[in-house]
Design an enzyme around this catalytic site. Structure first.
Site, PDB file in Angstrom:
ATOM      1  N   TRP A 157     -12.115  -2.316  -7.603  1.00 15.61           N
ATOM      2  CA  TRP A 157     -12.872  -2.009  -8.833  1.00 15.61           C
ATOM      3  C   TRP A 157     -13.603  -0.681  -8.689  1.00 15.61           C
ATOM      4  CZ3 TRP A 157     -11.812  -4.881 -12.894  1.00 15.61           C
ATOM      5  CH2 TRP A 157     -11.471  -6.227 -12.728  1.00 15.61           C
TER       6      TRP A 157
ATOM      7  N   ASP B 259       0.833  -1.213   0.000  1.00 13.58           N
ATOM      8  CA  ASP B 259       0.000   0.000   0.000  1.00 13.58           C
ATOM      9  C   ASP B 259       0.863   1.256   0.000  1.00 13.58           C
ATOM     10  OD1 ASP B 259      -2.422   1.327  -0.040  1.00 13.58           O
ATOM     11  OD2 ASP B 259      -2.599   1.401   2.147  1.00 13.58           O
ATOM     12  N   GLY B 260       0.293   2.332  -0.533  1.00 11.94           N
ATOM     13  CA  GLY B 260       0.958   3.633  -0.496  1.00 11.94           C
ATOM     14  C   GLY B 260       1.491   4.109  -1.836  1.00 11.94           C
ATOM     15  N   ASN B 261       1.176   3.400  -2.912  1.00 10.60           N
ATOM     16  CA  ASN B 261       1.658   3.810  -4.242  1.00 10.60           C
ATOM     17  C   ASN B 261       1.154   5.209  -4.604  1.00 10.60           C
ATOM     18  OD1 ASN B 261       2.692   1.263  -4.449  1.00 10.60           O
ATOM     19  ND2 ASN B 261       1.240   0.541  -6.000  1.00 10.60           N
ATOM     20  N   GLY B 262      -0.139   5.435  -4.391  1.00 10.33           N
ATOM     21  CA  GLY B 262      -0.752   6.714  -4.780  1.00 10.33           C
ATOM     22  C   GLY B 262      -0.150   7.867  -3.994  1.00 10.33           C
TER      23      GLY B 262
ATOM     24  N   ARG C  73      -4.602  -1.773   9.078  1.00 11.36           N
ATOM     25  CA  ARG C  73      -5.818  -2.569   8.895  1.00 11.36           C
ATOM     26  C   ARG C  73      -5.543  -3.682   7.889  1.00 11.36           C
ATOM     27  NH1 ARG C  73      -7.806   2.823   7.069  1.00 11.36           N
ATOM     28  NH2 ARG C  73      -7.250   3.033   4.875  1.00 11.36           N
TER      29      ARG C  73
ATOM     30  N   HIS D 112       2.065   3.360  -9.093  1.00 16.80           N
ATOM     31  CA  HIS D 112       1.826   1.946  -9.423  1.00 16.80           C
ATOM     32  C   HIS D 112       2.964   1.393 -10.277  1.00 16.80           C
ATOM     33  CE1 HIS D 112      -1.956   2.284  -7.491  1.00 16.80           C
ATOM     34  NE2 HIS D 112      -2.588   2.929  -8.442  1.00 16.80           N
TER      35      HIS D 112
ATOM     36  N   LEU E 141      10.894 -20.615  -4.710  1.00 12.30           N
ATOM     37  CA  LEU E 141       9.991 -19.694  -3.997  1.00 12.30           C
ATOM     38  C   LEU E 141       8.669 -19.694  -4.755  1.00 12.30           C
ATOM     39  CD1 LEU E 141       9.440 -17.192  -2.044  1.00 12.30           C
ATOM     40  CD2 LEU E 141      10.368 -15.766  -3.863  1.00 12.30           C
TER      41      LEU E 141
ATOM     42  N   TRP F  27       2.732   7.937  -2.488  1.00 16.57           N
ATOM     43  CA  TRP F  27       4.144   8.097  -2.875  1.00 16.57           C
ATOM     44  C   TRP F  27       4.239   9.030  -4.087  1.00 16.57           C
ATOM     45  CZ3 TRP F  27       6.795   7.122  -7.392  1.00 16.57           C
ATOM     46  CH2 TRP F  27       8.202   7.062  -7.310  1.00 16.57           C
TER      47      TRP F  27
ATOM     48  N   GLU G  61       2.020 -13.033  12.532  1.00 14.52           N
ATOM     49  CA  GLU G  61       2.565 -11.863  13.218  1.00 14.52           C
ATOM     50  C   GLU G  61       2.363 -10.650  12.307  1.00 14.52           C
ATOM     51  OE1 GLU G  61       3.703 -11.743  16.303  1.00 14.52           O
ATOM     52  OE2 GLU G  61       3.326 -13.892  16.531  1.00 14.52           O
TER      53      GLU G  61
ATOM     54  N   ARG H  10      -1.048   9.488  -9.669  1.00 16.29           N
ATOM     55  CA  ARG H  10      -1.078   8.272  -8.841  1.00 16.29           C
ATOM     56  C   ARG H  10      -0.497   7.057  -9.566  1.00 16.29           C
ATOM     57  NH1 ARG H  10      -4.198   7.394  -4.528  1.00 16.29           N
ATOM     58  NH2 ARG H  10      -4.568   5.283  -5.277  1.00 16.29           N
TER      59      ARG H  10
END
Ligand code: IPE
Ligand code: IPE
Ligand code: MG
Length: 252
Positions: A74, A25-28, A195, A42, A136, A30, A208, A38
């Site tokens: 969406w 989270d936080g791309n926009g 959240r 991304h 992985l 940033w 955790e 925005r």
């Protein structure tokens, strides 16, 4: 194979988290901070994924699960949604061969039926191509919602065993969309919010939790190491007492 359940038994507690899941989270914000649109956030966010995948592989993490697009996303402006879809396609086009060369298995989970059929085919091809890789497993959660996941599992379980009530956790587990992975050890959310935003609700039972103000486009391998170090300070008790955990460790 189904993995052990954290609400039924004390699972193996690895020093390096075996399964890390991330809300990127936080791309926009940033981008906005840099007076950029925005979507520039991304683009940078997708670029960061490669470094984190490599860092996880080299640290011995077995499963990395990334929340890329939620069932609620969406509802964003149509041009942002369509940009994100194009970005998903171009990232697949660019990265799948590299992932395969690095022995990384790719999975995409979520309600994929809402995606363009061409994108659905690309996803299926990428999963098939990388299915045998063992270094992985990277899971991209796309049009994913924790409630959707539990409900689709319940629907499949009841269709398969209509009269087997009352149902048990063991009966539900194989129908959850990430049944192939152990439950997450470490949950990371970047971008400052504390959240879960409808991510893996069922599987988070004893993960955790780690929250950082760092925006996803700034989240590098050093930031990942801080999260892992925080995880390593925790005592995971699964409802038991500290003394019981010590005994359990000695016995196992
Ligand atoms: C996360 O960054 C990426 C997606 C949800 C697709 P955001 O786009 O939510 O960035 P902020 O939270 O608005 O800064
Ligand atoms: C969660 O981020 C979903 C992804 C990172 C894909 P959001 O930005 O959609 O979450 P909220 O709206 O802040 O809870
Ligand atoms: Mg956000």
């Amino acid at each position: 194979m189904t993995h052990s359940s954290s609400t039924q038994a004390i699972p193996h507690i690895p020093l390096v988290p075996r399964h890390i899941e991330v809300i990127m989270d936080g791309n926009g914000r940033w981008a906005t901070k840099r007076f950029l649109p925005r979507v520039a956030g991304h683009v940078k966010g997708v670029e960061m994924v490669r470094g984190i995948v490599e860092a996880c592989a080299s640290r011995g993490v077995e499963f990395l699960t990334l929340f890329a697009f939620s069932s609620e996303n969406w509802r964003r402006p149509a041009d942002e949604v369509s940009f994100l879809m194009k970005l998903f396609v171009s990232a697949l086009e660019r990265e799948v061969a590299k992932m395969h060369a690095n022995s990384i298995r790719l999975k995409v989970v979520g309600d994929l039926s809402r995606f363009d059929p061409k994108l659905q085919k690309m996803i299926a091809d990428a999963e098939r191509k990388t299915a045998g890789n063992t270094r992985l497993t990277v899971t991209i959660c796309a049009n994913y919602g924790g409630r959707w996941d539990v409900l689709q599992a319940v629907n499949k379980m009841t269709a398969a065993n209509p009269s087997a009530t009352p149902y048990t956790e063991e009966q539900l587990a194989p129908y959850l969309s990430m049944a192939y992975a152990p439950e997450p050890d470490l949950f990371i959310r970047t971008g400052g919010e504390q959240r879960v935003s409808n991510f893996l609700l069922w599987q988070l039972a004893y993960a955790e939790l780690y929250f950082t103000d760092t925006f996803w486009p700034d989240f590098d391998a050093a930031a990942l190491d801080l999260a892992i170090a925080s995880y390593q300070q925790r005592e995971r008790r699964f409802g038991r007492t500290s003394a019981q955990l010590v005994e359990h460790k000695k016995a196992s």
